[in-house]
Design an enzyme around this catalytic site. Structure first.
Site, short mmCIF file in Angstrom:
data_model
loop_
_atom_site.label_atom_id
_atom_site.label_comp_id
_atom_site.label_asym_id
_atom_site.label_seq_id
_atom_site.Cartn_x
_atom_site.Cartn_y
_atom_site.Cartn_z
N ILE A 1 11.78 -8.44 5.71
CA ILE A 1 11.94 -7.97 7.09
C ILE A 1 13.05 -6.93 7.09
O ILE A 1 14.16 -7.19 6.61
CB ILE A 1 12.26 -9.15 8.02
N HIS B 1 -0.35 -4.76 9.22
CA HIS B 1 -0.20 -6.22 9.28
C HIS B 1 -1.58 -6.87 9.36
O HIS B 1 -2.42 -6.41 10.16
CB HIS B 1 0.66 -6.62 10.49
N SER C 1 -2.59 -2.35 -2.92
CA SER C 1 -3.93 -1.83 -2.63
C SER C 1 -3.90 -0.87 -1.43
O SER C 1 -4.70 0.07 -1.36
CB SER C 1 -4.94 -2.96 -2.43
C1 GRF Z 1 -1.71 -6.58 3.17
O1 GRF Z 1 -2.53 -7.61 3.62
C2 GRF Z 1 -0.85 -6.06 4.29
O2 GRF Z 1 -1.46 -6.13 5.53
C3 GRF Z 1 0.31 -7.03 4.26
O3 GRF Z 1 0.53 -7.31 2.91
C4 GRF Z 1 -0.68 -7.09 2.17
C5 GRF Z 1 -0.36 -6.09 1.12
O4 GRF Z 1 -1.42 -5.85 0.25
N1 GRF Z 1 1.45 -6.47 4.96
P1 GRF Z 1 -1.34 -4.66 -0.80
O5 GRF Z 1 -0.06 -4.86 -1.60
O6 GRF Z 1 -1.34 -3.37 -0.04
O7 GRF Z 1 -2.55 -4.82 -1.67
#
Ligand code: GRF
Length: 204
Positions: free
Chosen positions: A93, A110, A14
């Site tokens: 990571i 994050h 997303s």
């Molecule tokens: C998001 O909450 C981002 O902050 C975290 O992983 C999730 C990814 O969501 N690192 P998407 O795949 O971008 O929908």
């Protein structure tokens, strides 16, 4: 010239979509050149392909170790001359190898107010701690886990009846706003990095 970027994603993508939508809406002057994933069925790959963007699944198990895998990721990125690598829900990571050999800066989003709750399960960590506010952070990636210099943060309320799902939904709305905005600031050369802090020219 639009900022050429690479995106690494493991899941639904997303945030990748928010980046693509901001580009379409002309609020972000960037071009997603390539999307890489460590998961063959990542929706992020479908989203990229739907836009005609090169999208590759790179299988971590096909490489002897993490450094070899990360070298393969960098080889996939190299032909595109990217000026920024964006992690968008990339669930591995990165090792210092990747950070040291990347051809450009790396950004990450994050879902917590760093430096609180780095690493996995950030929403649950926040709920377990009992914080009243949480949010999201866009930061440059350094060799640590979610420890790089902070570019933007957004705050959301945490309600007593929140679950991981309800909190992550509320935070995600903010993620989709600040990630494209941070990339645009980078594209405009408005982020000054002094080795520890990021100063955003013309923003609070
Ligand atoms: C998001 O909450 C981002 O902050 C975290 O992983 C999730 C990814 O969501 N690192 P998407 O795949 O971008 O929908």
């Amino acid at each position: 010239m639009s900022l050429p970027i690479a995106v690494l994603a493991s899941g639904r993508g997303s945030n990748l979509q928010a980046i693509l939508d901001a580009i379409k809406a002309q609020t972000l002057d960037a071009q997603v050149m390539v999307v890489l994933s460590d998961k063959p069925d990542a929706k992020a790959l479908d989203r990229a392909r739907a836009e005609g963007i090169a999208a590759y699944y790179v299988n971590p198990k096909a490489y002897a170790d993490k450094a070899a895998y990360e070298a393969a990721l960098l080889e996939h990125i190299a032909p595109y001359d990217c000026a920024l690598i964006c992690l968008a829900g990339y669930m591995r990571i990165l090792s210092p190898y990747f950070v040291q050999h990347a051809p450009c800066r790396i950004m990450n989003i994050h879902p917590s107010l760093l430096p609180s709750f780095p690493g996995l399960h950030a929403h649950q960590q926040a709920l377990d701690y009992g914080v009243k506010y949480s949010g999201c952070t866009v930061h440059f990636v350094d060799e640590g886990v979610d420890s790089g210099a902070i570019i933007f943060q957004e705050i959301v309320d945490v309600y007593p009846d929140d679950t991981e799902d309800t909190l992550s939904e509320r935070i995600l709305i903010k993620e989709h706003q600040i990630y494209p905005k941070a990339i645009q600031m980078f594209a405009e050369g408005r982020l000054t990095f002094d080795g520890r802090r990021v100063i955003v020219k013309g923003a609070k």
